[in-house]
Design an enzyme around this catalytic site. Structure first.
Site, mmCIF file in Angstrom:
data_model
loop_
_atom_site.group_PDB
_atom_site.id
_atom_site.type_symbol
_atom_site.label_atom_id
_atom_site.label_comp_id
_atom_site.label_asym_id
_atom_site.label_seq_id
_atom_site.Cartn_x
_atom_site.Cartn_y
_atom_site.Cartn_z
ATOM 1 N N HIS A 280 -5.659 4.076 -6.609
ATOM 2 C CA HIS A 280 -6.995 4.313 -6.063
ATOM 3 C C HIS A 280 -7.703 5.273 -7.011
ATOM 4 O O HIS A 280 -7.100 5.803 -7.941
ATOM 5 C CB HIS A 280 -6.926 4.928 -4.660
ATOM 6 N N PHE B 160 -2.567 6.088 3.634
ATOM 7 C CA PHE B 160 -2.258 5.012 2.699
ATOM 8 C C PHE B 160 -0.906 4.349 2.982
ATOM 9 O O PHE B 160 -0.770 3.133 2.852
ATOM 10 C CB PHE B 160 -2.265 5.533 1.261
ATOM 11 N N HIS C 204 0.824 -1.205 0.000
ATOM 12 C CA HIS C 204 0.000 0.000 0.000
ATOM 13 C C HIS C 204 0.855 1.250 0.000
ATOM 14 O O HIS C 204 0.493 2.260 -0.595
ATOM 15 C CB HIS C 204 -0.929 -0.015 1.212
ATOM 16 N N HIS D 214 -15.583 2.839 2.149
ATOM 17 C CA HIS D 214 -14.171 2.468 2.211
ATOM 18 C C HIS D 214 -13.303 3.519 2.891
ATOM 19 O O HIS D 214 -12.597 3.238 3.862
ATOM 20 C CB HIS D 214 -13.633 2.193 0.803
ATOM 21 N N HIS E 43 -11.421 3.712 6.975
ATOM 22 C CA HIS E 43 -9.989 3.935 7.198
ATOM 23 C C HIS E 43 -9.770 5.071 8.190
ATOM 24 O O HIS E 43 -8.987 4.946 9.136
ATOM 25 C CB HIS E 43 -9.305 4.279 5.868
ATOM 26 N N HIS F 96 -10.795 -4.655 4.026
ATOM 27 C CA HIS F 96 -10.835 -4.834 2.580
ATOM 28 C C HIS F 96 -11.465 -6.158 2.167
ATOM 29 O O HIS F 96 -11.925 -6.296 1.030
ATOM 30 C CB HIS F 96 -9.439 -4.667 1.978
ATOM 31 N N HIS G 27 -7.186 -4.776 -5.204
ATOM 32 C CA HIS G 27 -7.285 -5.204 -3.812
ATOM 33 C C HIS G 27 -7.747 -6.660 -3.695
ATOM 34 O O HIS G 27 -7.392 -7.349 -2.736
ATOM 35 C CB HIS G 27 -8.214 -4.262 -3.039
#
Length: 597
Positions: A200, A359, A182, A330, A334, A372, A209
């Protein structure tokens, strides 16, 4: 919650003017786009800056062969030399790992270690991956249902992976190297055609992913000699899973990570739209908001493949084309899981959102893979919803390639076309109820139709210099009283053009129809709630001065207008409510148009 949005730097023009466009169109020949994903963040839905065309159409133009942007264990194996401008029927040669450089946390901070992947002896000879034979499917289960035996095995595996880091830090199956995936491809370690690579905000978000978790899952099983081991999934789309998974919150275990938001432990209900500000409401209302967000993201605003998956990766301009789920939930999951930006980390450093909230560090928290896993599950659930919800059939997507190491430390290439069926990949998900499917918001915040004559028309409100408070306006529709056949052929889209903001901070605003600016924006489970626009902070290189993003944002409103009884109206009311960073948001215009789906 989203449709398609197109983003670029202010020095680039966003062609987005037609009143009747196609959500499945292909990029302009002048726009080089490759199969690698780009920048960070997540916006609601995204519209591709395209000309006429069909998403399933094969386009041979002056475009880069997207099939060979190889994403490696430490990130994407970016092209070492200049990108060829002519189209090629054959994949471009694998890039040299010498293209990997320093990854950045922000414009003033670099990642204090190398995120680059171990380099295979001969990239030219790296084979395509073939699925091994299997006797039974690996079945991923909800994290909250995991028993003690499973949790003990998983902890043991991660503990052994972390132990390998101490003796063989460059081993591709060590935990740190797995996390570095990542870091490298999301934080500027690679540049392609003069542009930083970011996997992304494009149609490669889901397949990349999926492959990433596929190999990680097999690696975890290798450490405990269990080829049937399956990752758990954090089913935040179900009320029973709307809390931080307890199996990851046991201090002293290998699944625990100290760099998390401590206020979100101990049974706190997650906010799937979280962007740094806590919603002042009850747990029940928060759960209701979450189910509404899921319905809007999976159903209302994702009737077409491009709206769900996102648009092509564009090498020519800094476009950002994320799909609905990448945007919400998503991104917010995070942020909700990581430490608060600006707070003090356990090591005394100032937080950039570590670990899950940035990230470069997200993969260092084991819960990343659990999160994920559910994101991946949404891909399958979305297709099961029916209608036009199918995989993209454009060859540029299907032939995109990534690069990973398997559990035996062997390097392989993989293609998107080979990851469309989880059962063929050897895994599936334990079925669980999906209450969001039946959670279409029908309760109305207001009775009847808002008097649009009392509101300023959109032409008098826009251009809007700053969205520092809730604003309401009236807006004309291109047509009304459409037949079901007409609705099936084209989506009615509400478009906000040239949204500009400083992309170094958090951005979110919500959109409602048929309410005024007194709407209770903390209650999203209302029929009038159309969706949200969001943006995460971007990574910039030192000395970079242009931090202004320019985005076109769309929401699908066909179903929405049916539910609130406005199908026959020529003019409707729209309200924008800033949730984060509104004082720095300007919007050029707002229109309603019809678009092919």
């Amino acid at each position: 919650m989203a449709s398609l949005c197109n983003s670029s730097s202010t020095s680039l023009k966003t062609p987005f003017t037609s009143s009747s466009t196609s959500l499945s169109s292909t990029p302009k020949p002048s726009q080089l786009f490759i199969h690698g994903k780009r920048n960070q963040m997540f916006k609601v839905s995204c519209k591709v800056t395209n000309n006429n065309g069909d998403q399933n159409q094969n386009v041979e133009t002056n475009s880069v062969d997207r099939r060979n942007v190889l994403l490696g264990l430490g990130g994407l194996y970016g092209v070492a030399n200049a990108i060829p401008l002519a189209a090629s029927a054959a994949p471009a040669p694998p890039p040299d790992l010498s293209s990997c450089s320093i990854a950045r946390i922000n414009e003033n901070q670099v990642v204090p270690y190398s995120c680059c992947a171990p380099k295979p002896d001969d990239m030219e000879k790296v084979p395509y991956y073939k699925f091994p034979s299997m006797t039974k499917l690996r079945v991923r289960q909800p994290a909250h249902e995991a028993n003690e035996e499973y949790i003990a095995k998983y902890n043991l595996a991660i503990s052994r992976m972390k132990d390998l880091d101490k003796t063989q830090p460059l081993n591709p199956i060590g935990f740190k190297q797995q996390a570095n995936i990542h870091c490298a491809y999301c934080n500027g370690a690679y540049r392609i055609g003069g542009k930083e690579l970011q996997v992304h905000n494009s149609w490669l978000f889901f397949p990349f992913h999926r492959w990433y978790l596929y190999f990680h899952e097999r690696i975890v099983g290798k450490f405990i000699d269990d080829p049937t081991f399956a990752l758990p999934y954090w089913n935040w789309d179900h009320p029973k899973g709307m809390r931080f998974p307890a199996m990851y919150d046991r201090e002293g275990t290998s699944l625990f990570d100290v760099t998390r938001d401590q206020s979100h432990r101990n049974g706190a209900v997650i906010d799937l739209g979280f962007f740094g500000n806590e919603v002042e409401t009850t747990q029940l209302q928060l759960m209701s908001n979450n189910l509404t967000l899921m319905y809007r993201q999976m159903v209302t605003n994702a009737p077409c493949p491009r709206m769900f998956f996102g648009g092509p990766y564009d090498l020519g301009v800094n476009t950002e084309l994320p799909g609905t789920i990448e945007n919400i939930p998503h991104g917010p999951v995070h942020i909700w899981s990581g430490t608060v930006r600006g707070s003090t980390l356990p090591n005394g450093a100032i937080s950039n959102g570590e670990n899950m909230g940035h990230f470069y560090s997200a993969g260092l928290d084991p819960v990343f893979f659990c999160h994920h896993s559910n994101v991946d599950r949404m891909w399958s659930e979305w297709k099961a919803t029916g209608g036009k919800r199918t995989d993209i059939t454009h060859k540029d997507w299907l032939n995109s390639e990534f690069f990973f190491y398997d559990e035996n430390e062997n390097p392989y290439r993989v293609k998107v076309r080979d990851c469309l069926d989880t059962k063929k990949m050897g895994y599936d998900y334990k079925p669980i109820a999906t209450p969001w499917r039946n959670f279409k918001p029908l309760t109305k915040a207001s009775a009847g139709k808002v008097n649009t004559a009392s509101l300023p028309p959109a032409s008098n409100v826009f251009p809007l210099a700053k969205l520092d408070k809730a604003i309401s306006f009236s807006i004309n529709r291109p047509t009304s009283s459409r037949t079901q056949q007409e609705k099936n052929a084209q989506e009615e889209m509400l478009t906000f053009s040239s949204i500009r903001y400083d992309n170094r901070g958090y951005i979110r605003f919500d959109v409602f129809s048929n309410v005024d600016n007194n709407v209770n924006a903390n209650e999203l489970d209302k029929a009038e709630f159309a969706g949200s626009y969001t943006s995460l902070p971007h990574v910039h290189r030192a000395g970079e001065t242009n931090h202004i993003a320019t985005v076109d944002f769309q929401l699908a409103i066909t179903e929405l207008l049916e539910d609130i009884g406005l199908e026959d109206e020529d003019t409707i009311a729209v309200t924008l409510v800033p949730k984060r960073g509104g004082e720095g948001i300007s919007i050029e215009g707002a229109t309603i148009s019809l678009a092919d789906c």
